[in-house]
Design a protein around this motif. Structure first.
Motif, PDB file in Angstrom:
ATOM      1  N   ILE A  69     -17.953  23.139  -2.875  1.00 49.85           N
ATOM      2  CA  ILE A  69     -18.828  23.399  -4.014  1.00 49.85           C
ATOM      3  C   ILE A  69     -18.109  23.021  -5.312  1.00 49.85           C
ATOM      4  O   ILE A  69     -16.972  23.415  -5.537  1.00 49.85           O
ATOM      5  CB  ILE A  69     -19.239  24.892  -4.060  1.00 49.85           C
ATOM      6  N   GLY A  70     -18.793  22.256  -6.147  1.00 50.49           N
ATOM      7  CA  GLY A  70     -18.243  21.852  -7.428  1.00 50.49           C
ATOM      8  C   GLY A  70     -17.462  20.550  -7.401  1.00 50.49           C
ATOM      9  O   GLY A  70     -17.154  19.986  -8.451  1.00 50.49           O
ATOM     10  N   ALA A  71     -17.128  20.038  -6.216  1.00 48.94           N
ATOM     11  CA  ALA A  71     -16.385  18.774  -6.119  1.00 48.94           C
ATOM     12  C   ALA A  71     -17.264  17.618  -6.573  1.00 48.94           C
ATOM     13  O   ALA A  71     -18.479  17.623  -6.391  1.00 48.94           O
ATOM     14  CB  ALA A  71     -15.911  18.534  -4.690  1.00 48.94           C
ATOM     15  N   LEU A  72     -16.647  16.618  -7.153  1.00 46.19           N
ATOM     16  CA  LEU A  72     -17.350  15.412  -7.539  1.00 46.19           C
ATOM     17  C   LEU A  72     -17.419  14.512  -6.304  1.00 46.19           C
ATOM     18  O   LEU A  72     -16.383  14.222  -5.690  1.00 46.19           O
ATOM     19  CB  LEU A  72     -16.588  14.714  -8.664  1.00 46.19           C
TER      20      LEU A  72
ATOM     21  N   MET B 113     -12.096  22.980 -10.260  1.00 44.75           N
ATOM     22  CA  MET B 113     -13.073  22.292  -9.428  1.00 44.75           C
ATOM     23  C   MET B 113     -12.373  21.857  -8.139  1.00 44.75           C
ATOM     24  O   MET B 113     -11.305  21.272  -8.182  1.00 44.75           O
ATOM     25  CB  MET B 113     -13.631  21.091 -10.198  1.00 44.75           C
TER      26      MET B 113
ATOM     27  N   GLN C  90     -21.955  16.680  -8.708  1.00 45.87           N
ATOM     28  CA  GLN C  90     -21.184  17.834  -8.278  1.00 45.87           C
ATOM     29  C   GLN C  90     -21.916  18.544  -7.143  1.00 45.87           C
ATOM     30  O   GLN C  90     -23.104  18.849  -7.239  1.00 45.87           O
ATOM     31  CB  GLN C  90     -20.955  18.792  -9.433  1.00 45.87           C
TER      32      GLN C  90
ATOM     33  N   PHE D 186     -23.396  21.169  -4.673  1.00 50.68           N
ATOM     34  CA  PHE D 186     -23.893  22.548  -4.731  1.00 50.68           C
ATOM     35  C   PHE D 186     -24.680  22.845  -3.461  1.00 50.68           C
ATOM     36  O   PHE D 186     -25.062  21.940  -2.725  1.00 50.68           O
ATOM     37  CB  PHE D 186     -24.742  22.797  -5.985  1.00 50.68           C
TER      38      PHE D 186
END
Length: 153
Positions: A47-50, A1, A90, A92
């Motif tokens: 993309i996908g990072a918190l 991630m 997350q 997107f």
């Protein structure tokens, strides 16, 4: 991630969301209207990072939304400079209508899952149609482990 280590300004424009979000019955992503039918294109989004997403009000404009009695939501006017929290999750990028990367959203974490409220409806309605700076902030979540400090979470 991917990791988000510092705030990332996505852009400035009039806060809106894709009409397709309404068709899906979901509050999941937002966009920035630049005027004259142009929308901000979001490049290099992690993309996908918190993350936590905020909209900082740069100019207060007229509210266009009507009250929503079903959801018990009433538009309110933000203050100039107010930072409106839009949600955590997350990152997107949907391409709901084949228009490219003109929207960015946050998929909720399992513990906050709601089928149709991925972002805060209250925050979205408060920020809708106002000129804002849209920002992603690092979000590390929380822990119930009492042996770890908040900095280690």
């Amino acid at each position: 991630m991917p990791d988000l280590t510092a705030p990332l300004v996505l852009g400035e424009g009039v806060l809106t969301w894709p009409p397709e979000e309404r068709l899906l019955g979901r509050w999941g992503s937002v966009g920035l209207d630049l005027g004259d039918g142009q929308f901000a294109v979001f490049k290099d989004v992690p993309i996908g990072a918190l993350a936590k997403m905020t909209a900082t009000v740069l100019k207060v404009r007229t509210t266009l939304l009507r009250p929503d009695p079903v959801r018990q939501l009433v538009p309110t006017t933000p203050a100039l400079g107010e930072e409106i929290e839009l949600g955590i999750g997350q990152v997107f990028q949907p391409d709901l209508a084949g228009r490219g990367n003109v929207a960015v959203g946050l998929a909720p974490l399992a513990e906050f899952w709601k089928a149709n409220e991925w972002l805060s409806p209250t925050g979205l309605i408060r920020g809708h149609n106002h000129l804002v700076r849209l920002t992603l902030h690092p979000y590390r979540g929380f822990t119930t482990d009492v042996t770890r400090t908040a900095d280690a979470a």
